[in-house]
Scaffold this active site. Sequence first.
Site, PDB file in Angstrom:
ATOM      1  N   LYS A 182      -4.432  -2.521   9.946  1.00  0.00           N
ATOM      2  CA  LYS A 182      -4.940  -2.617   8.777  1.00  0.00           C
ATOM      3  C   LYS A 182      -5.084  -4.047   8.387  1.00  0.00           C
ATOM      4  O   LYS A 182      -5.826  -4.232   7.265  1.00  0.00           O
ATOM      5  CB  LYS A 182      -3.677  -2.036   7.624  1.00  0.00           C
ATOM      6  CG  LYS A 182      -3.491  -0.640   7.910  1.00  0.00           C
ATOM      7  CD  LYS A 182      -4.463   0.328   7.339  1.00  0.00           C
ATOM      8  CE  LYS A 182      -3.665   1.791   7.104  1.00  0.00           C
ATOM      9  NZ  LYS A 182      -4.515   2.430   6.568  1.00  0.00           N
ATOM     10  N   TYR A 238       1.742   1.922  15.597  1.00  0.00           N
ATOM     11  CA  TYR A 238       2.677   2.278  14.396  1.00  0.00           C
ATOM     12  C   TYR A 238       3.977   2.697  14.503  1.00  0.00           C
ATOM     13  O   TYR A 238       4.767   2.766  13.368  1.00  0.00           O
ATOM     14  CB  TYR A 238       1.779   2.925  13.480  1.00  0.00           C
ATOM     15  CG  TYR A 238       1.802   4.335  13.353  1.00  0.00           C
ATOM     16  CD1 TYR A 238       1.287   5.253  14.578  1.00  0.00           C
ATOM     17  CD2 TYR A 238       2.660   5.057  12.571  1.00  0.00           C
ATOM     18  CE1 TYR A 238       1.491   6.508  14.555  1.00  0.00           C
ATOM     19  CE2 TYR A 238       2.876   6.465  12.452  1.00  0.00           C
ATOM     20  CZ  TYR A 238       2.285   7.298  13.480  1.00  0.00           C
ATOM     21  OH  TYR A 238       2.423   8.459  13.540  1.00  0.00           O
ATOM     22  N   GLU A 249     -10.426  11.884   7.680  1.00  0.00           N
ATOM     23  CA  GLU A 249     -10.435  13.311   6.997  1.00  0.00           C
ATOM     24  C   GLU A 249     -11.786  13.931   6.749  1.00  0.00           C
ATOM     25  O   GLU A 249     -11.771  15.192   7.073  1.00  0.00           O
ATOM     26  CB  GLU A 249      -9.670  13.208   5.317  1.00  0.00           C
ATOM     27  CG  GLU A 249      -8.251  12.596   5.665  1.00  0.00           C
ATOM     28  CD  GLU A 249      -7.806  12.369   4.384  1.00  0.00           C
ATOM     29  OE1 GLU A 249      -7.265  13.116   3.494  1.00  0.00           O
ATOM     30  OE2 GLU A 249      -7.746  11.053   4.014  1.00  0.00           O
ATOM     31  N   ARG A 276      -8.340   3.033  13.275  1.00  0.00           N
ATOM     32  CA  ARG A 276      -7.348   4.349  13.676  1.00  0.00           C
ATOM     33  C   ARG A 276      -6.806   4.067  15.119  1.00  0.00           C
ATOM     34  O   ARG A 276      -5.719   4.737  15.352  1.00  0.00           O
ATOM     35  CB  ARG A 276      -8.103   5.411  13.377  1.00  0.00           C
ATOM     36  CG  ARG A 276      -8.560   5.902  12.163  1.00  0.00           C
ATOM     37  CD  ARG A 276      -7.691   5.820  10.954  1.00  0.00           C
ATOM     38  NE  ARG A 276      -8.263   6.119   9.677  1.00  0.00           N
ATOM     39  CZ  ARG A 276      -7.366   5.950   8.646  1.00  0.00           C
ATOM     40  NH1 ARG A 276      -6.127   5.630   8.463  1.00  0.00           N
ATOM     41  NH2 ARG A 276      -8.095   6.245   7.384  1.00  0.00           N
ATOM     42  N   THR A 331      -9.111  -6.107   3.697  1.00  0.00           N
ATOM     43  CA  THR A 331      -8.795  -5.097   2.529  1.00  0.00           C
ATOM     44  C   THR A 331      -9.540  -5.639   1.451  1.00  0.00           C
ATOM     45  O   THR A 331      -9.573  -6.775   1.132  1.00  0.00           O
ATOM     46  CB  THR A 331      -7.377  -5.108   2.076  1.00  0.00           C
ATOM     47  OG1 THR A 331      -6.487  -4.985   3.456  1.00  0.00           O
ATOM     48  CG2 THR A 331      -7.237  -4.281   0.980  1.00  0.00           C
ATOM     49  N   ASP A 379       0.839  -1.229   0.044  1.00  0.00           N
ATOM     50  CA  ASP A 379       0.020  -0.021   0.027  1.00  0.00           C
ATOM     51  C   ASP A 379       0.830   1.238  -0.187  1.00  0.00           C
ATOM     52  O   ASP A 379       1.870   1.277   0.645  1.00  0.00           O
ATOM     53  CB  ASP A 379      -1.126  -0.085   1.278  1.00  0.00           C
ATOM     54  CG  ASP A 379      -2.212   1.027   1.079  1.00  0.00           C
ATOM     55  OD1 ASP A 379      -2.403   1.180  -0.102  1.00  0.00           O
ATOM     56  OD2 ASP A 379      -2.551   1.428   2.139  1.00  0.00           O
ATOM     57  N   GLN A 426      -4.102   1.474  15.226  1.00  0.00           N
ATOM     58  CA  GLN A 426      -3.029   1.825  14.169  1.00  0.00           C
ATOM     59  C   GLN A 426      -2.157   2.994  15.114  1.00  0.00           C
ATOM     60  O   GLN A 426      -0.988   3.012  15.046  1.00  0.00           O
ATOM     61  CB  GLN A 426      -3.690   2.412  12.990  1.00  0.00           C
ATOM     62  CG  GLN A 426      -2.730   3.037  11.869  1.00  0.00           C
ATOM     63  CD  GLN A 426      -3.240   3.637  10.702  1.00  0.00           C
ATOM     64  OE1 GLN A 426      -4.379   3.474  10.599  1.00  0.00           O
ATOM     65  NE2 GLN A 426      -2.456   4.170   9.904  1.00  0.00           N
ATOM     66  N   ASP A 454      -9.273  -0.039   1.973  1.00  0.00           N
ATOM     67  CA  ASP A 454      -8.302  -0.315   3.039  1.00  0.00           C
ATOM     68  C   ASP A 454      -8.933  -0.053   4.366  1.00  0.00           C
ATOM     69  O   ASP A 454      -8.533   0.911   5.079  1.00  0.00           O
ATOM     70  CB  ASP A 454      -6.976   0.168   2.640  1.00  0.00           C
ATOM     71  CG  ASP A 454      -5.965   0.092   3.696  1.00  0.00           C
ATOM     72  OD1 ASP A 454      -5.798  -1.137   4.347  1.00  0.00           O
ATOM     73  OD2 ASP A 454      -4.938   0.881   3.899  1.00  0.00           O
ATOM     74  N   GLU A 459      -9.465   3.799  -2.430  1.00  0.00           N
ATOM     75  CA  GLU A 459      -8.064   3.777  -2.823  1.00  0.00           C
ATOM     76  C   GLU A 459      -8.337   2.825  -4.426  1.00  0.00           C
ATOM     77  O   GLU A 459      -9.303   2.271  -4.577  1.00  0.00           O
ATOM     78  CB  GLU A 459      -7.052   2.800  -2.072  1.00  0.00           C
ATOM     79  CG  GLU A 459      -6.744   3.304  -0.830  1.00  0.00           C
ATOM     80  CD  GLU A 459      -5.707   2.607  -0.116  1.00  0.00           C
ATOM     81  OE1 GLU A 459      -4.883   1.857  -0.781  1.00  0.00           O
ATOM     82  OE2 GLU A 459      -5.600   2.800   1.253  1.00  0.00           O
ATOM     83  N   GLU A 519     -10.776   3.606   3.708  1.00  0.00           N
ATOM     84  CA  GLU A 519      -9.705   4.161   2.854  1.00  0.00           C
ATOM     85  C   GLU A 519     -10.169   3.951   1.188  1.00  0.00           C
ATOM     86  O   GLU A 519     -10.045   2.866   0.895  1.00  0.00           O
ATOM     87  CB  GLU A 519      -8.313   4.142   3.048  1.00  0.00           C
ATOM     88  CG  GLU A 519      -7.746   4.428   4.566  1.00  0.00           C
ATOM     89  CD  GLU A 519      -6.367   4.339   4.923  1.00  0.00           C
ATOM     90  OE1 GLU A 519      -5.776   3.759   4.133  1.00  0.00           O
ATOM     91  OE2 GLU A 519      -6.115   5.127   5.660  1.00  0.00           O
ATOM     92  N   THR A 549      -5.019   6.153   0.262  1.00  0.00           N
ATOM     93  CA  THR A 549      -5.958   7.034   0.224  1.00  0.00           C
ATOM     94  C   THR A 549      -6.051   7.864  -0.770  1.00  0.00           C
ATOM     95  O   THR A 549      -5.126   8.879  -0.792  1.00  0.00           O
ATOM     96  CB  THR A 549      -6.537   7.489   1.573  1.00  0.00           C
ATOM     97  OG1 THR A 549      -6.429   6.546   2.612  1.00  0.00           O
ATOM     98  CG2 THR A 549      -7.811   8.095   1.687  1.00  0.00           C
ATOM     99  N   ARG A 598      -0.223  14.782  13.728  1.00  0.00           N
ATOM    100  CA  ARG A 598       1.385  15.348  13.802  1.00  0.00           C
ATOM    101  C   ARG A 598       1.183  16.968  14.183  1.00  0.00           C
ATOM    102  O   ARG A 598       1.738  17.473  12.849  1.00  0.00           O
ATOM    103  CB  ARG A 598       2.464  14.807  13.213  1.00  0.00           C
ATOM    104  CG  ARG A 598       2.474  13.223  13.404  1.00  0.00           C
ATOM    105  CD  ARG A 598       3.410  12.646  12.681  1.00  0.00           C
ATOM    106  NE  ARG A 598       3.026  12.514  10.956  1.00  0.00           N
ATOM    107  CZ  ARG A 598       2.452  11.286  10.772  1.00  0.00           C
ATOM    108  NH1 ARG A 598       2.239  10.613  11.596  1.00  0.00           N
ATOM    109  NH2 ARG A 598       2.054  11.496   9.369  1.00  0.00           N
ATOM    110  N   HIS A 621      -4.026  13.744   1.047  1.00  0.00           N
ATOM    111  CA  HIS A 621      -4.346  12.783   2.248  1.00  0.00           C
ATOM    112  C   HIS A 621      -3.361  12.994   3.227  1.00  0.00           C
ATOM    113  O   HIS A 621      -3.335  12.895   4.371  1.00  0.00           O
ATOM    114  CB  HIS A 621      -4.614  11.155   1.611  1.00  0.00           C
ATOM    115  CG  HIS A 621      -4.455  10.309   2.661  1.00  0.00           C
ATOM    116  ND1 HIS A 621      -5.624   9.988   3.591  1.00  0.00           N
ATOM    117  CD2 HIS A 621      -3.485   9.336   3.025  1.00  0.00           C
ATOM    118  CE1 HIS A 621      -5.173   9.181   4.437  1.00  0.00           C
ATOM    119  NE2 HIS A 621      -4.117   8.684   3.940  1.00  0.00           N
TER     120      HIS A 621
END
Lengths: 417, 417
Positions: free
Chosen positions: B259, B250, B364, B243, B263, B132, B246, B239, B207, B205, B350, B148, B139
């Site tokens: 994830k 991560y 988002e 959250r 999928t 991926d 993750q 996907d 994609e 997501e 995404t 962040r 995104h």
Amino acid sequence: MTPPDQPSTWLDVPADHPFGIHTLPYGVFSTGADPARRVGVRIGDLVLDAGAVAAIGRDAGLVGDGPDLATAWLTPSLNAFLALGRPAWTVARQWLTEVLTDEVHRDGVSPHLHPLADVVLHLPVEVADYVDFYASEHHASNVGKIFRPDNAALPPNWKHLPIGYHGRSGTVVVSGTDVVRPTGQRKAPSDPAPVFGPSTRLDIEAELGYVVGGSTGLGSRVSVDEAGDHLFGVVILNDWSARDIQAWEYVPLGPFLGKSFATSVSAWVTPLDALSEARTALPGQTDPQILPYLQGDAFGLDIHLEVTLNGTVVSRPEHAAMYWSPAQMLAHLTVNGASIRNGDLFASGTISGPTRESRGSLLELTWNATEPLTLDDGTTRGFLEDGDTVTMTAWAPGPDGARIGVAEVTGTIIPAR
Amino acid sequence: MTPPDQPSTWLDVPADHPFGIHTLPYGVFSTGADPARRVGVRIGDLVLDAGAVAAIGRDAGLVGDGPDLATAWLTPSLNAFLALGRPAWTVARQWLTEVLTDEVHRDGVSPHLHPLADVVLHLPVEVADYVDFYASEHHASNVGKIFRPDNAALPPNWKHLPIGYHGRSGTVVVSGTDVVRPTGQRKAPSDPAPVFGPSTRLDIEAELGYVVGGSTGLGSRVSVDEAGDHLFGVVILNDWSARDIQAWEYVPLGPFLGKSFATSVSAWVTPLDALSEARTALPGQTDPQILPYLQGDAFGLDIHLEVTLNGTVVSRPEHAAMYWSPAQMLAHLTVNGASIRNGDLFASGTISGPTRESRGSLLELTWNATEPLTLDDGTTRGFLEDGDTVTMTAWAPGPDGARIGVAEVTGTIIPAR
């Protein structure tokens, strides 16, 4: 010195041979006379054509209600055998032990033994998904100190869960495969822009890989206590790593091209059934207390590795020092409902102990090339040079002082293309 | 309104149907009468048993020196067809177009057409490795701002390389498969210790996935200009992402259990050959200048997606806005010498555009649940609830105003076990 209750093979195998009657690892081989890939079992320095011998028994009507091992073994990978599951693995090992210990089988079996030197060994497993963990506290701490000196050595999640990520299963290769030095982007902090070219910080990672069988359905879990039903056996795994490529690419989604160019595994899978004497307690997971889904019969494995670089022993990592166990890794891997498939492979992550002599990567052994190693030929290494050959071997304690071998993984670096 | 030089099918398919003669996507199907999985081609709301028809031609001696499509198509996945490579894909498409446009084939072909509603659709590809990417600037910027906020929105490497990571190929499922809400560890900054339980921040997501054929050897590369030889076609890919799981897991090795539980991909693979009118320029990669290995004929694809949640359209992502193209992703994926296999699948990451209406994830769209969406039934959503159904469709421009369909991917969330 085998006591009466221990099997003794009619083959001429020294008692201290790491691939004696107590080991019986599985692999995939072919011969010049018969290039078909099929499952073999190593005994001493011979390879038993396991499917051919099982077919004799089957064709003589001796199989009864048991698993059809001949059909599973006369295939080009261990995957069909892995699909039969734990009960069949147990039957198979009992049967192999019988035919290699009871003299009555000598004449029938002997034509199906090939000298190891005469066979070609292939990748033993068609790898489904490959996951690499990060389960050595010493390794994770060392990496943290080297790359993130201003932060805590371990990330905050490290003692709560076995950190892992998916690797590239299509580039898992069998021992002996040459490794082309990878090319890619790197950027040192002092570089104004990324530079493209062959990796200049090519490294090894000494790991164990755990081979999985007995597929599960989507949405189900494998508990710590159930993990033994799915853990078929172990290989040695060298997770070749381009540290410069990795350092530039890995934030925020993890390692990718720094690892995906090649992952070498040994040609022989030592069954978990051969490692019962190697089961050991874990070093302790009480600070912090781990969540219940990671608790249970989460045995460690007392397996001793040795890493040589061009013939010089550079490290002796100890698997018994691992913080997380393979049963816990499998329970974690599936706790979200992820299914497993026959041929899945997951690995320990670099096995490093508390001493310099037990660190499983050159990154740690040379502290990011600031403390180079001196080899027996007088040359020094920070990272790998073209032509370098790295070989890893391992053994575990077996019954009555026997050694259970985990077969070597070796690879030589060839220049970037 | 088809001009004379454009093919017109003898089937009764409306000119504006997204699966008309210009699309011809491939899938894998079975029927009640014949449960064997085999390759099918969609035309309108019918499925052509492609292998059965190809076998008629082969058995009549009409194949000549061409590829044996019947043998490739009478298998339970597209992988054998993918292995035949670009020249065979072109021949196959020409042949399919001929038998569906020339009236002379009507009587021979008609018995091998099944109503779409009467067939079962299966996962079209046995997925080898799944990667991926993270190729949408909008995104990646949105995620950076949300997670962040004190750092730059994009990581420093983002415009130098298409960031990617390996996902779990064994949990790629076909459209229509229910998705069990995953369980795992999460830890909000305010939590003193991690909490275990079903994910409370389950996301989508939107994609595109790119299906790869024509395997390569270890140590070789696929350049941007060669990528078209290996890009077989596209699927829509959801996907699914937990959250909360993750966010806790991560760092530092990337997404894993957040994830890997599922999928979803569409059942139909729209060939790249159907997307020639959709080729478009990339939005620009000059600041910074990209390295030469990422340059070349790195076409974008003008594909329009639509995401519905319980029937309410919640987003219309635009693939044309992607910063990195599939050809660049494949060139990057192999620049370190990683081999590719038939059945490899890589995805765009995404797809989000500059407007709120074109964001491809709930993260988002709701700005991490701080701006909930209101659905047509008056309910609101931050993240997904049990019972929610998410459906994604897509289309691209074709010749003469035709729409080229990329078939839907749909899935419903069922409660955690």
